[in-house]
Design a protein around this motif. Sequence first.
Motif, short mmCIF file in Angstrom:
data_model
loop_
_atom_site.label_atom_id
_atom_site.label_comp_id
_atom_site.label_asym_id
_atom_site.label_seq_id
_atom_site.Cartn_x
_atom_site.Cartn_y
_atom_site.Cartn_z
N SER A 1 42.01 -116.52 57.62
CA SER A 1 42.91 -117.41 56.90
C SER A 1 43.19 -116.86 55.50
N ARG A 2 44.41 -117.08 55.04
CA ARG A 2 44.81 -116.78 53.67
C ARG A 2 44.59 -115.32 53.28
N VAL A 3 44.98 -114.43 54.19
CA VAL A 3 44.93 -113.01 53.86
C VAL A 3 46.32 -112.39 53.79
N GLY A 4 47.37 -113.19 54.02
CA GLY A 4 48.73 -112.68 53.88
C GLY A 4 49.52 -112.55 55.17
N LYS A 5 49.10 -113.21 56.23
CA LYS A 5 49.80 -113.08 57.52
C LYS A 5 51.25 -113.57 57.43
N SER A 6 51.44 -114.76 56.89
CA SER A 6 52.80 -115.30 56.80
C SER A 6 53.66 -114.51 55.82
N THR A 7 53.06 -114.03 54.75
CA THR A 7 53.80 -113.21 53.78
C THR A 7 54.32 -111.95 54.45
N VAL A 8 53.48 -111.27 55.20
CA VAL A 8 53.90 -110.06 55.89
C VAL A 8 54.96 -110.39 56.93
N THR A 9 54.80 -111.50 57.63
CA THR A 9 55.80 -111.92 58.61
C THR A 9 57.17 -112.07 57.96
N LYS A 10 57.22 -112.71 56.81
CA LYS A 10 58.50 -112.92 56.13
C LYS A 10 59.12 -111.62 55.67
N LEU A 11 58.31 -110.71 55.17
CA LEU A 11 58.83 -109.41 54.77
C LEU A 11 59.45 -108.67 55.95
N LEU A 12 58.83 -108.78 57.10
CA LEU A 12 59.35 -108.09 58.28
C LEU A 12 60.62 -108.75 58.81
#
Length: 258
Positions: free
Chosen positions: A15-26
């Motif tokens: 949790s809270r390691v940046g999964k959604s952030t990376v998803t949005k960048l992609l």
Amino acid sequence: MLNSPKRMIMTVGDSRVGKSTVTKLLIDWFQVQGRKIQVYDHDNRERLKAYENLVAIESLDFFNGGTDKILDNFIKNELDIIIVDMPGQYVDKLCQYIVGSDLFDLLITYQWKLTFLQPISHRRDCVAYLKTLGEFATDNANYIVVKNQHFDTRFGEYQQSMQDKLQRMGGTEIFLPALHRDHYERLERTGKPYSLACRDKSIYVVYRTYIYYWIKNFYDSILNNDKAIEYLGLKNENRTNFTRIFGSRTTTHSSNIP
């Protein structure tokens, strides 16, 4: 040049390691390449809401009967990319889902490739997760570790116990640069895709500059890595397409401070 093979990309890990952030960048990158994508948000926390006008985003609970939607995507054969933003932790449940749904066999039957995309922090749990996943999936998937430099720059636990194993698994590494919390929070508060938010004049120009280079450096870490390009299903042409998504530094940041 032909399109890259169809890819199912699962962002996995703690949790809270940046999964959604990376998803949005992609998502931004796939959009500019004209890829046909479907995104599933397993956490149902609306972390991807800013992108709902750009791509199809659905909530999905893989652990309670979400298999049919994915199977329909395979059968219809209308997509290039499926992204699943998985919940934090739960690696055992993820493995159980894959076995119960015969996912590996379905991927082969419908000629899709699977990539596990795992952002990591300094925590030992990240290494344990990757080890468990690799031992379970073996060569049925490709692996990308995203070193999130918000947490660390050395990643001692990972380097000592998993870095060599990842290479033997055919995996690869990219990195997500550190971004100051204030800049990141301001970016998120716009409620816009990153490709638009980094040009939003409600954000101070200095902040926008840091955000611009944060995004560019992340993309550069992929562009300089042929395995990452392949495993993410990105097209190989237009390797310098960053300015098509975010504009040049001059056009993006030349306005006065609001």
